[in-house]
Design a protein around this motif. Structure first.
Motif, PDB file in Angstrom:
ATOM      1  N   HIS A 390     -17.709   6.501  10.090  1.00  0.00           N
ATOM      2  CA  HIS A 390     -16.067   6.264   9.546  1.00  0.00           C
ATOM      3  C   HIS A 390     -15.035   6.657   9.328  1.00  0.00           C
ATOM      4  O   HIS A 390     -15.437   8.414   9.692  1.00  0.00           O
ATOM      5  N   ARG A 391     -14.028   6.227   9.334  1.00  0.00           N
ATOM      6  CA  ARG A 391     -12.743   6.993   8.997  1.00  0.00           C
ATOM      7  C   ARG A 391     -11.677   6.664   7.703  1.00  0.00           C
ATOM      8  O   ARG A 391     -11.572   6.063   7.337  1.00  0.00           O
ATOM      9  N   GLN A 392     -11.001   8.022   7.993  1.00  0.00           N
ATOM     10  CA  GLN A 392     -10.303   8.022   6.206  1.00  0.00           C
ATOM     11  C   GLN A 392      -8.785   7.760   7.594  1.00  0.00           C
ATOM     12  O   GLN A 392      -8.559   9.462   7.964  1.00  0.00           O
ATOM     13  N   LEU A 393      -7.453   7.294   7.039  1.00  0.00           N
ATOM     14  CA  LEU A 393      -6.553   7.498   7.289  1.00  0.00           C
ATOM     15  C   LEU A 393      -5.750   7.837   5.896  1.00  0.00           C
ATOM     16  O   LEU A 393      -5.613   6.990   5.258  1.00  0.00           O
ATOM     17  N   GLY A 394      -4.952   8.841   6.065  1.00  0.00           N
ATOM     18  CA  GLY A 394      -4.325   9.018   4.681  1.00  0.00           C
ATOM     19  C   GLY A 394      -3.219   9.534   5.064  1.00  0.00           C
ATOM     20  O   GLY A 394      -3.010  11.045   5.771  1.00  0.00           O
ATOM     21  N   PRO A 395      -1.895   9.983   4.423  1.00  0.00           N
ATOM     22  CA  PRO A 395      -0.516  10.893   4.700  1.00  0.00           C
ATOM     23  C   PRO A 395      -1.366  12.060   3.679  1.00  0.00           C
ATOM     24  O   PRO A 395      -0.673  12.383   2.751  1.00  0.00           O
ATOM     25  N   CYS A 396      -1.267  13.369   4.420  1.00  0.00           N
ATOM     26  CA  CYS A 396      -1.957  14.323   3.881  1.00  0.00           C
ATOM     27  C   CYS A 396       0.089  14.705   3.469  1.00  0.00           C
ATOM     28  O   CYS A 396       0.081  15.953   2.958  1.00  0.00           O
ATOM     29  N   ASN A 397       1.493  14.212   3.919  1.00  0.00           N
ATOM     30  CA  ASN A 397       2.066  14.671   3.351  1.00  0.00           C
ATOM     31  C   ASN A 397       2.593  13.791   1.617  1.00  0.00           C
ATOM     32  O   ASN A 397       3.161  14.804   1.727  1.00  0.00           O
ATOM     33  N   GLY A 398       2.049  13.869   1.595  1.00  0.00           N
ATOM     34  CA  GLY A 398       2.060  12.545   0.226  1.00  0.00           C
ATOM     35  C   GLY A 398       2.801  11.515  -0.223  1.00  0.00           C
ATOM     36  O   GLY A 398       3.271  11.372  -0.836  1.00  0.00           O
ATOM     37  N   ALA A 399       2.796  10.860   1.160  1.00  0.00           N
ATOM     38  CA  ALA A 399       4.228   9.927   1.510  1.00  0.00           C
ATOM     39  C   ALA A 399       3.500   7.927   0.630  1.00  0.00           C
ATOM     40  O   ALA A 399       2.214   7.893   0.871  1.00  0.00           O
ATOM     41  N   MET A 400       4.422   8.147  -0.086  1.00  0.00           N
ATOM     42  CA  MET A 400       4.155   6.658  -0.736  1.00  0.00           C
ATOM     43  C   MET A 400       4.369   5.537   0.586  1.00  0.00           C
ATOM     44  O   MET A 400       5.610   5.537   0.747  1.00  0.00           O
ATOM     45  N   GLY A 401       3.302   4.634   0.287  1.00  0.00           N
ATOM     46  CA  GLY A 401       3.709   3.015   0.977  1.00  0.00           C
ATOM     47  C   GLY A 401       3.169   3.238   2.499  1.00  0.00           C
ATOM     48  O   GLY A 401       3.032   2.420   3.623  1.00  0.00           O
ATOM     49  N   TYR A 402       2.064   4.397   2.635  1.00  0.00           N
ATOM     50  CA  TYR A 402       1.735   4.715   3.856  1.00  0.00           C
ATOM     51  C   TYR A 402       0.477   3.530   3.642  1.00  0.00           C
ATOM     52  O   TYR A 402      -0.201   2.782   4.830  1.00  0.00           O
ATOM     53  N   ALA A 403      -0.235   3.197   2.538  1.00  0.00           N
ATOM     54  CA  ALA A 403      -2.104   2.486   3.186  1.00  0.00           C
ATOM     55  C   ALA A 403      -1.962   1.180   3.986  1.00  0.00           C
ATOM     56  O   ALA A 403      -2.404   0.590   4.662  1.00  0.00           O
ATOM     57  N   VAL A 404      -0.671  -0.018   3.865  1.00  0.00           N
ATOM     58  CA  VAL A 404      -0.657  -1.371   3.863  1.00  0.00           C
ATOM     59  C   VAL A 404      -0.320  -1.189   5.038  1.00  0.00           C
ATOM     60  O   VAL A 404      -0.789  -1.916   6.007  1.00  0.00           O
ATOM     61  N   PRO A 405       0.679  -0.651   6.093  1.00  0.00           N
ATOM     62  CA  PRO A 405       0.974  -0.660   6.796  1.00  0.00           C
ATOM     63  C   PRO A 405      -0.034   0.330   7.870  1.00  0.00           C
ATOM     64  O   PRO A 405      -0.132  -0.168   8.967  1.00  0.00           O
ATOM     65  N   ALA A 406      -0.322   1.490   7.135  1.00  0.00           N
ATOM     66  CA  ALA A 406      -1.343   2.121   8.032  1.00  0.00           C
ATOM     67  C   ALA A 406      -2.541   0.987   8.795  1.00  0.00           C
ATOM     68  O   ALA A 406      -3.431   1.190   9.849  1.00  0.00           O
ATOM     69  N   ALA A 407      -3.576   0.002   7.583  1.00  0.00           N
ATOM     70  CA  ALA A 407      -4.403  -0.466   7.603  1.00  0.00           C
ATOM     71  C   ALA A 407      -4.295  -1.903   8.649  1.00  0.00           C
ATOM     72  O   ALA A 407      -4.891  -1.530   9.545  1.00  0.00           O
ATOM     73  N   VAL A 408      -2.873  -2.301   8.909  1.00  0.00           N
ATOM     74  CA  VAL A 408      -2.256  -3.562   9.768  1.00  0.00           C
ATOM     75  C   VAL A 408      -2.811  -2.517  11.167  1.00  0.00           C
ATOM     76  O   VAL A 408      -3.641  -3.007  12.274  1.00  0.00           O
ATOM     77  N   ALA A 409      -1.797  -1.705  10.903  1.00  0.00           N
ATOM     78  CA  ALA A 409      -2.054  -0.819  12.773  1.00  0.00           C
ATOM     79  C   ALA A 409      -3.512  -0.533  12.991  1.00  0.00           C
ATOM     80  O   ALA A 409      -4.395  -0.613  13.855  1.00  0.00           O
ATOM     81  N   ALA A 410      -4.639  -0.274  11.780  1.00  0.00           N
ATOM     82  CA  ALA A 410      -6.281   0.281  12.564  1.00  0.00           C
ATOM     83  C   ALA A 410      -6.556  -0.972  12.883  1.00  0.00           C
ATOM     84  O   ALA A 410      -7.245  -1.084  13.962  1.00  0.00           O
ATOM     85  N   LYS A 411      -6.421  -2.161  12.063  1.00  0.00           N
ATOM     86  CA  LYS A 411      -7.128  -3.323  12.509  1.00  0.00           C
ATOM     87  C   LYS A 411      -6.223  -3.810  13.807  1.00  0.00           C
ATOM     88  O   LYS A 411      -7.139  -4.583  14.270  1.00  0.00           O
ATOM     89  N   LEU A 412      -5.562  -4.237  14.382  1.00  0.00           N
ATOM     90  CA  LEU A 412      -5.197  -4.333  15.730  1.00  0.00           C
ATOM     91  C   LEU A 412      -5.964  -2.959  16.438  1.00  0.00           C
ATOM     92  O   LEU A 412      -5.894  -3.570  17.600  1.00  0.00           O
ATOM     93  N   SER A 413      -5.847  -1.712  16.131  1.00  0.00           N
ATOM     94  CA  SER A 413      -6.981  -0.546  16.606  1.00  0.00           C
ATOM     95  C   SER A 413      -7.876  -1.180  17.212  1.00  0.00           C
ATOM     96  O   SER A 413      -8.331  -1.030  18.060  1.00  0.00           O
ATOM     97  N   ARG A 414      -8.832  -1.094  15.907  1.00  0.00           N
ATOM     98  CA  ARG A 414     -10.298  -1.930  15.635  1.00  0.00           C
ATOM     99  C   ARG A 414     -10.132  -3.599  15.267  1.00  0.00           C
ATOM    100  O   ARG A 414     -10.736  -3.348  14.306  1.00  0.00           O
ATOM    101  N   PRO A 415     -10.430  -3.984  16.062  1.00  0.00           N
ATOM    102  CA  PRO A 415      -9.981  -5.590  15.450  1.00  0.00           C
ATOM    103  C   PRO A 415     -11.672  -5.941  15.097  1.00  0.00           C
ATOM    104  O   PRO A 415     -11.461  -6.916  14.094  1.00  0.00           O
ATOM    105  N   HIS A 416     -12.876  -5.380  15.847  1.00  0.00           N
ATOM    106  CA  HIS A 416     -14.545  -5.687  15.007  1.00  0.00           C
ATOM    107  C   HIS A 416     -14.550  -4.826  13.775  1.00  0.00           C
ATOM    108  O   HIS A 416     -16.155  -4.506  12.961  1.00  0.00           O
ATOM    109  N   SER A 417     -13.854  -3.624  13.014  1.00  0.00           N
ATOM    110  CA  SER A 417     -13.425  -2.766  11.983  1.00  0.00           C
ATOM    111  C   SER A 417     -13.589  -3.046  10.745  1.00  0.00           C
ATOM    112  O   SER A 417     -12.346  -4.558  10.892  1.00  0.00           O
ATOM    113  N   THR A 418     -14.134  -2.990   9.265  1.00  0.00           N
ATOM    114  CA  THR A 418     -13.267  -3.224   8.583  1.00  0.00           C
ATOM    115  C   THR A 418     -12.673  -3.142   8.087  1.00  0.00           C
ATOM    116  O   THR A 418     -12.625  -1.356   8.177  1.00  0.00           O
TER     117      THR A 418
END
Length: 534
Positions: A390-418
């Motif tokens: 499993h994979r971790q996507l997080g902002p190494c630069n500490g930018a707030m607001g990353y998680a929700v948009p990143a999750a949308v993109a992750a699901k579009l890219s990997r539709p069969h993954s949780t």
């Protein structure tokens, strides 16, 4: 009949493997939007804010290794987009940014929303440029993709005057030159030099960033390397492996960092030594030998001996053969102890550690986890066990607001993954409107919001430095109701006994779901209370 510049550009991007373009639509690239809409190989994603578009493009590229496209219009749109572009720059993520500029005949007249976009983006990109003629746009885009992937990956930005997109283009569009694998002789020399240094070391450790998991594991086992993972690169090495020594994030316990302090050789592979990974630049110590392995990595200020191997880190690690065996039991046991959940009693609400550990036990091993910036993330970094694919996507630069948009993109890219997003109430109020994007595109993500009514990181710093708080309050919210207003499922978790049932419901609902977790603001970080700092 000649193609338009827009048509030639979109066809070029599709041939290069680009699969998504994220944007808030703007009038400065109407022709480009129209061509994206008719290209079946690329999905055009309309987002609710340009920062969401940039975070989505960054997350997709981090997950797939190939650039996505982020589009923004002129001054205000480009400014909004820049947060996610800075994230890509510091996180070594390839991205292609296309910025709509004012019409070519109006340049230099302080036209509506005019900004010198190439100059604006230059400090936060590997390369930025503005098209001077319509004919050169496809060539600039091809060059941009090549530069984004070459050497140390990162974002590139291309500014295009609005009137160029509709102009005729009767040339053969250029092809993207993808980076070639490094020459075998170069890799072999670098691997031999690294092996020589390791063979002469007593206690060598590696700090791993964006490197291949399998290559890192084999290299560590071959040379008995103790393995630390860089800030928010926890998915690079399994935490249950006996060579795992810890995550170099915030608040690292002293016994976890002891093996790093006692090492005689520190190998930094595929990452820069940022302030957090280096523990406020305490690593490497002057007496430690530093070895930097990776393309175009900035060399930290180091008073001791240093070796730079400017070669792809994954390739070098993959060439290491059998060396000395070393034993790291004490260091590994310290890392295991740090991840043990202790007392989860709270005065109000649910303890974040209980939520993190319970959810980890419920999700499959191919889960993609995105996380925002904020003190809540310390519980995730400490108690979520990374093992398997499993994979971790997080902002190494500490930018707030990353998680929700990143999750949308992750699901579009990997539709069969949780796909699960961890975010605080501060971060979700910045970009949580992208939940509407998830609903519209049928991307069933689970968003876990830790709601403590504070900008927790700043509150902790203020309490420690000044003994009182200022401007950190977040009002009483009903995020479950808010989520339902955006078309998602909204659940509330405010009793510890309900934790497993609520999380099971969220995972099984088959729609975008927000879990509003009420937490105690006094539980500010693992093993730390806010009231003890004031």
């Amino acid at each position: 009949m000649a193609d338009s510049v827009a048509k030639a550009t979109v066809a070029l991007l599709a041939r290069a493997g680009v699969r998504h373009a994220y944007t808030v639509p703007g009038e400065s690239f109407l022709g480009l939007l129209d061509e994206f809409q008719t290209e079946p190989r690329i999905a055009l994603v309309s987002t609710r804010h340009e920062s969401g578009a940039a975070f989505m493009a960054e997350a997709e590229a981090k997950l797939t290794g190939l650039p996505a496209v982020a589009l923004a219009s002129r001054g205000p749109g480009a400014a909004n987009l820049s947060i996610g572009v800075h994230t890509a720059m510091q996180d070594q993520t390839p991205m292609l940014v296309i910025l709509g500029q004012v019409e070519s005949g109006e340049r230099g007249r302080e036209a509506f929303q005019e900004v010198e976009l190439a100059a604006f983006y230059a400090p936060i990109c590997k390369w930025s440029a503005e098209a001077r003629t319509a004919d050169e746009v496809p060539a600039l885009v091809a060059e941009g993709l090549t530069r984004a992937l070459a050497g140390r990956p990162g974002p590139v930005a291309i500014s295009v005057p609005a009137d160029f997109w509709e102009q005729a283009y009767d040339r053969s569009a250029p092809e993207v030159e993808f980076p070639q694998a490094p020459e075998e002789a170069v890799v072999e020399r670098a691997a031999a030099e690294l092996a020589r240094i390791l063979d002469g070391a007593e206690r060598p450790v590696v700090i791993a960033g964006a490197v291949g998991r399998d290559e890192l594991r084999r290299a560590a086992e071959a040379h008995g390397l103790g393995v630390y993972v860089a800030f928010r690169r926890q998915d690079r090495f399994a935490e249950d492996h006996p060579l795992f020594l810890g995550h170099l994030g915030l608040g690292v316990p002293a016994d976890v960092s002891r093996s790093l302090a006692e090492a005689d050789v520190v190998v930094v592979a595929g990452t820069r030594l940022d302030a957090i990974t280096s523990q406020d630049y305490a690593v490497p110590r002057p007496e430690q030998r530093l070895v930097m392995v990776g393309r175009e990595l900035p060399l930290p200020r180091h008073e001791g001996p240093a070796t730079v191997l400017d070669v792809d880190a994954t390739a070098v690690l993959g060439r290491l053969t059998k060396g000395a065996s070393r034993e790291w039991t004490a260091g590994h046991e310290a890392a295991v102890r740090a991840g043990e959940v202790g007392d989860v009693a709270t005065e109000v609400g649910v303890h974040p550690a209980q939520v993190v550990r319970t959810l980890r036990g419920l999700v499959p091993d191919d889960t993609v986890v995105t996380n925002d910036a904020g003190n809540f993330s310390a519980f995730y970094h400490r108690y979520w066990k990374f093992a398997g694919p499993h994979r971790q996507l997080g902002p190494c630069n500490g930018a707030m607001g990353y998680a929700v948009p990143a999750a949308v993109a992750a699901k579009l890219s990997r539709p069969h993954s949780t796909v699960v997003a961890f975010v605080g109430d501060g971060g979700v109020l910045m970009t949580g409107q992208e939940i509407e994007t998830a609903v519209r595109l049928d991307a069933p993500i689970v968003v876990v919001v830790f709601r403590n009514g504070l900008y927790g990181t700043i509150a902790m710093h203020q309490a420690r430095e000044h003994g009182r708080l200022a401007a950190v309050d977040i009002g009483e919210l009903d995020l479950a109701q808010w989520a339902r207003g955006l078309g998602a499922i909204g659940l509330t978790l405010d009793r510890p006994s309900d934790t497993e049932n609520v999380l099971r419901t969220a995972l099984a609902c088959g729609r975008p779901c927000v879990v509003d977790v009420r937490t105690d603001p006094d539980v500010i970080a693992p093993n730390r209370r806010l009231s003890e700092l004031t």
